[in-house]
Scaffold this active site. Structure first.
Site, PDB file in Angstrom:
ATOM      1  CG  ASP A 182       3.150  15.749  20.324  1.00 45.24           C
ATOM      2  OD1 ASP A 182       3.418  14.768  19.630  1.00 45.24           O
ATOM      3  OD2 ASP A 182       3.305  16.924  19.926  1.00 45.24           O
TER       4      ASP A 182
HETATM    5  C1  GLC Z   1       3.833  17.979  16.762  1.00 39.61           C
HETATM    6  C2  GLC Z   1       4.518  16.632  16.769  1.00 39.61           C
HETATM    7  C3  GLC Z   1       5.755  16.599  17.616  1.00 39.61           C
HETATM    8  C4  GLC Z   1       6.401  17.968  17.625  1.00 39.61           C
HETATM    9  C5  GLC Z   1       5.456  18.896  18.369  1.00 39.61           C
HETATM   10  C6  GLC Z   1       6.002  20.326  18.408  1.00 39.61           C
HETATM   11  O1  GLC Z   1       2.452  17.801  16.713  1.00 39.61           O
HETATM   12  O2  GLC Z   1       3.732  15.496  17.112  1.00 39.61           O
HETATM   13  O3  GLC Z   1       6.620  15.603  17.037  1.00 39.61           O
HETATM   14  O4  GLC Z   1       7.659  17.914  18.286  1.00 39.61           O
HETATM   15  O5  GLC Z   1       4.152  18.886  17.810  1.00 39.61           O
HETATM   16  O6  GLC Z   1       6.024  20.850  17.120  1.00 39.61           O
END
Ligand code: GLC
Length: 714
Positions: free
Chosen positions: A257
């Protein structure tokens, strides 16, 4: 040596680490921009993957930099959060879950994939498979509610919808099962907080949807930000490398993430970036999203002997193979090279409207307030969400455009063209200014009907949106109470359209409103979908995928609790209860009214005995004794009466749906493979245990409304 292996053999360390790096990109007046970097990093191969780039032009321009200017011409993998639609926003996932219809869930994913691919994208960070039972947690909006069985169906449907049967097809996207795993039970519902749950709850409730996604062929998986029982998921070797890869054979890409690898320093399990990078790579995280831990940390980690080049190569090969499966090597521009036909867009909009209407859950409809009947001379729409098209997009609007969304006011005006429809916000979303309430309430003086549009603003749910008071904001409550007082004094009934990214604690509203539609956030066609239901063109059919707590103090409240040694008994003080509120939710899982009136009868279980190799075949007659055609949803639960471990008081094992005209009766049949009657025994391995089980069928997870038969597992 295949293409990926051949490429790998030619790559420098920097180019290898580039394939393990994903960075946010954008498009400024000056052209494409890279977060904290420059497009030179693409030409040098130091960045091999991007996220958050929107639009076929910018995507193509970035791809050209890699294909035409880098040494090895490895195509970029470009992803975006296409969570509930790309340009055409469908209802938020929690709203769409209310359909209990995997076919439709797959269809909307298919449309989202087509639209995202038409913009040149190849990866979506969806589906979100977190099973949430705590409405304080804002990301409840992004999932499919409190039930594991539902999340498993959602996993299968969404992976199939996004990825299709051929991942290299120009209309297919790589899906991403997230956030692995058990993110939802954060401490006290507070975003990103620690998670401490039992191994049993982890394996029974939170892991199965991801196992289902892997079995469905999901191309990527994203670990959760959170620390599970002391081990952050981004470094969780047991659940990433051992469970996903060794036990399930998952060969796809694990993408961290956003900045999560660097955040292992905040978790205090890494002293510096090289150590953080090594922990993540050892857990088999392949792509580092946005923390540059791999680019900057792995060279040092190699020197320290914390990781090996073989581990780096293993991850690079998985990334290259994903790009191959997506067809990016054969034709990096196959996505984004074709405009979609107008007919495709029309179909998508129609699907959006239909799914929107079917996501609506009618929580209450006293004295058949709905649908609005007869000739309405004047209708007043009151509340800050009445003319708020922007808010209809929900918490993950991604590439959606506010101008494409239909507000409640616009939808009602289009549907009730002969009615004079007036509107007042009454109050704003923020601040304490209540001076607008009086004028708004005065609209009731000369109206035939009142539609009150209140609830959460879209950004009050989703990521980083936990709420300690998951209620209707106080100023809106003041407006609502003033409207109820005036409207009821004039003999008017009030229809409440309640917008939220979660169930809300609304006992006062449940008492005062004549009808309540839970409208979540329904996406582009919200206003039209709501008007279709309010006007009676379509009967509501949605069923809540989460229990609605009666009080904040009940949270987490969900139907699948274990029995306890002292189950509630009103005649016995020393049983599981509160002093000050009922144990029961305000509205149970599966609750949802329609314009029909359904009666279930003649529950038949095909056999009184069932072995694991058999199938549990159930049928029940459903009659519509109402005056309107409607769709009924029937739930099949089981309860294991005696087992070697405590079993939930109800476990969902199947859902059936039937649309009936007034007076019609049909038989609904449900089948459950015997293997799905297994549970995790004392050692957490699946067991099929002989003994009596109850089979319960009915409209929601309220035992008093369920028909029951008892059979013997043998
Ligand atoms: C965000 C979220 C995740 C998302 C990623 C890219 O912080 O936790 O669900 O896909 O970053 O945007």
């Amino acid at each position: 040596m295949n293409r990926a292996e051949k490429l790998l053999s030619q790559m420098t360390l920097a180019e290898k680490l580039g394939q393990l790096t994903m960075t946010a990109a954008g498009y400024a007046v000056t052209g494409p921009v890279i977060a904290g970097d420059s497009t030179e990093a693409i030409k040098s191969g130091a960045i091999g993957n991007l996220l958050n780039l929107v639009g076929p032009g910018p995507v193509r321009e970035m791809q050209q930099l890699a294909i035409e200017h880098s040494r090895l011409k490895i195509p970029l993998l470009i992803g975006l959060d296409i969570i509930h639609g790309h340009r055409t926003l469908f209802p938020i996932p929690l709203g769409e879950a209310a359909l209990f219809d995997p076919q439709t869930w797959e269809a909307t994913a298919r449309e989202a994939a087509r639209e995202g691919a038409a913009d040149g994208l190849a990866l979506t960070f969806s589906p979100m498979l977190d099973v949430s039972r705590d409405i304080r947690w804002g990301r409840t909006a992004e999932g499919s509610g409190e039930d594991t069985w539902v999340a498993v169906q959602m996993a299968r449907a969404k992976v199939k919808g996004y990825e299709g049967t051929d991942l290299s097809a120009p209309e297919s996207l790589a899906a991403c099962a997230k956030h692995y795993c058990a993110y939802a039970p954060v401490l006290a519902g507070r975003e990103y907080a620690q998670v401490d749950i039992s191994e049993r709850t982890l394996m029974e409730v939170h892991v199965p949807p991801f196992d289902a996604a892997v079995a469905a062929g999901v191309a990527t998986i994203m670990p959760a930000f959170t620390d599970l029982d002391g081990v952050p998921m981004t470094a969780n070797k047991k659940l990433l490398r051992h469970h996903l890869r060794d036990q399930l054979g998952f060969q796809g890409v694990i993408v961290s993430d956003y900045n999560a690898i660097a955040e292992l320093l905040h978790h205090r399990i890494a002293a510096d970036l090289p150590q953080a990078a090594a922990l993540a790579l050892n857990a088999s995280v392949d792509i580092d999203m946005m923390s540059d831990a791999y680019r900057n940390g792995l060279p040092v980690a190699l020197e320290r002997g914390l990781v090996t080049m073989a581990q780096i190569d293993e991850s690079v090969l998985r990334v290259l193979r994903l790009k191959e499966r997506l067809g990016l090597f054969d034709d990096p521009y196959r996505r984004g090279s074709r405009q979609e036909a107008p007919a495709v867009l029309t179909h998508r909009r129609e699907l959006c409207r239909s799914v929107g209407a079917r996501s609506i859950v009618m929580l209450k409809n006293d004295r058949e307030t709905l649908p609005l009947r007869g000739r309405l001379r004047r209708l007043c729409v009151i509340g800050p969400l009445g003319d708020a098209a922007v808010e209809m997009g929900g918490c993950w609007g991604a590439a959606g455009r506010p101008e494409d969304r239909i507000s409640v006011l616009a939808g009602l005006r289009a549907a009730l063209s002969g009615t004079d429809i007036v509107h007042a916000d009454g109050v704003a979303f923020a601040g304490g200014d209540a001076t607008g309430i009086a004028a708004a309430v005065d609209l009731c003086n000369d109206a035939d009907a009142v539609v009150l549009c209140i609830g959460e603003k879209a950004d009050m749910s989703g990521e980083a949106a936990s709420r300690a008071f998951p209620e209707v904001p106080p100023l809106q409550r003041a407006l609502a109470e003033a409207v109820f007082e005036r409207a009821h004094a004039r003999g008017l009934r009030v229809v409440v359209v309640l917008f939220s990214g979660r169930p809300l604690v609304i006992p006062w509203l449940a008492d005062a409103a004549d009808a309540i539609l839970a409208a979540w956030f329904l996406g582009n066609e919200a206003g039209n979908a709501i008007a279709d239901v309010v006007s009676g063109k379509i009967s509501p059919s949605g069923r809540t995928p989460m229990s609605w707590p009666r009080a904040i103090g009940q949270i987490p409240v969900f139907y699948g609790e274990r029995p306890t040694g002292r189950p509630y008994n009103p005649k016995d003080h020393f049983t599981s209860r509160y002093m000050d509120v009922s144990n029961e939710p305000l509205y149970p899982f599966g609750h949802g009214l329609t314009y029909g009136h359904f009666v279930l009868s003649n529950l038949v279980v095909a056999s009184d005995e069932l072995a694991e190799k058999d199938t549990l075949d159930v049928r029940v007659d459903v009659s519509n004794e109402g005056a309107a055609a409607a769709e009924e949803t029937v739930f099949l639960f089981i309860h294991d009466k005696v087992a070697t471990v405590t079993r939930p008081v109800l476990e969902l094992k199947g859902v059936g749906k039937v649309t009936l005209r007034p007076g019609e009766t049909r038989t609904v049949r449900l089948s459950v493979p015997g293997t799905e009657l297994r549970f995790l025994g004392l050692d957490l391995t699946p067991v099929f245990e002989p003994g009596q089980i109850e089979v319960l069928v009915g409209p929601c997870a309220d035992r008093t409304q369920l028909l029951l038969r008892t059979i013997q597992l043998v």
